[in-house]
Every structure is written in structure tokens, then in C-alpha cells.
Motif scaffolding. Structure first.
Motif, short mmCIF file in Angstrom:
data_model
loop_
_atom_site.label_atom_id
_atom_site.label_comp_id
_atom_site.label_asym_id
_atom_site.label_seq_id
_atom_site.Cartn_x
_atom_site.Cartn_y
_atom_site.Cartn_z
N THR A 35 37.45 24.63 22.35
CA THR A 35 36.82 25.33 23.47
C THR A 35 36.13 26.59 22.93
O THR A 35 36.39 27.01 21.79
N ARG A 69 33.62 18.30 28.86
CA ARG A 69 34.56 19.14 29.61
C ARG A 69 35.95 18.51 29.53
O ARG A 69 36.09 17.29 29.62
N GLU A 74 37.09 23.20 31.09
CA GLU A 74 36.56 24.04 30.03
C GLU A 74 35.59 23.23 29.17
O GLU A 74 35.79 22.03 28.98
#
Length: 80
Positions: A35, A69, A74
Motif C-alpha cells: 500500500t 484495491r 486501500e
């Protein structure tokens, strides 16, 4: 310009070992990806710097960096 001796192949990608860019590449090569927050923590960079480095990897080295995602919504980046 870097000399050939200064660069090493990190999983097939020419970067200097031990640099923040090398840490970015290692994180992006993980099967689960990384991320933006994980990349920020790995490099100490701000969010816009992480995104800029990813863009540079795509543009200069021709890497295929994908954006998906996760279940939490995220953004997850991966080199694929």
C-alpha cells in the motif's frame, strides 16, 4: 549517469542496493504488493514522492506496475 559497477540487478531491475528505491522495488515485488502507507514507511517519503517514484519506474525502466484495491479499499501497488 550511473556506472555499471554502481548498479546491480535487484530481481531483474537495475538499482543501487541499499537505497530507498531498492526498498521500494522489494516491497512492490512482494506477492501481496504494498500500500502507499507501507511504501511511505519503507522509504520515509511523502505520499507524492512515492507515487512519483512509481511513475519513474514505469516510465524510465518500463516496469509494469499495477494498481488494485484490497478488501479495506486501500490502493495496492505491485510489479507484475
Amino acid at each position: 549517469m550511473d556506472t555499471p559497477d554502481a548498479l546491480q540487478l535487484l530481481e531483474g531491475i537495475p538499482v543501487r542496493p541499499g537505497t530507498k528505491l531498492a526498498a521500494l522495488v522489494v516491497a512492490l515485488r512482494r506477492p501481496q504488493g504494498a500500500t502507499n502507507l507501507q511504501l511511505m514507511l519503507a522509504t520515509g517519503w511523502q505520499p507524492h514522492s512515492v507515487r512519483g517514484a512509481i511513475s519513474a519506474l514505469r516510465r524510465r525502466l518500463g516496469l509494469n506496475v499495477t494498481l488494485t484495491r484490497n478488501a479495506a479499499g486501500e490502493r495496492v501497488y505491485r510489479i507484475g
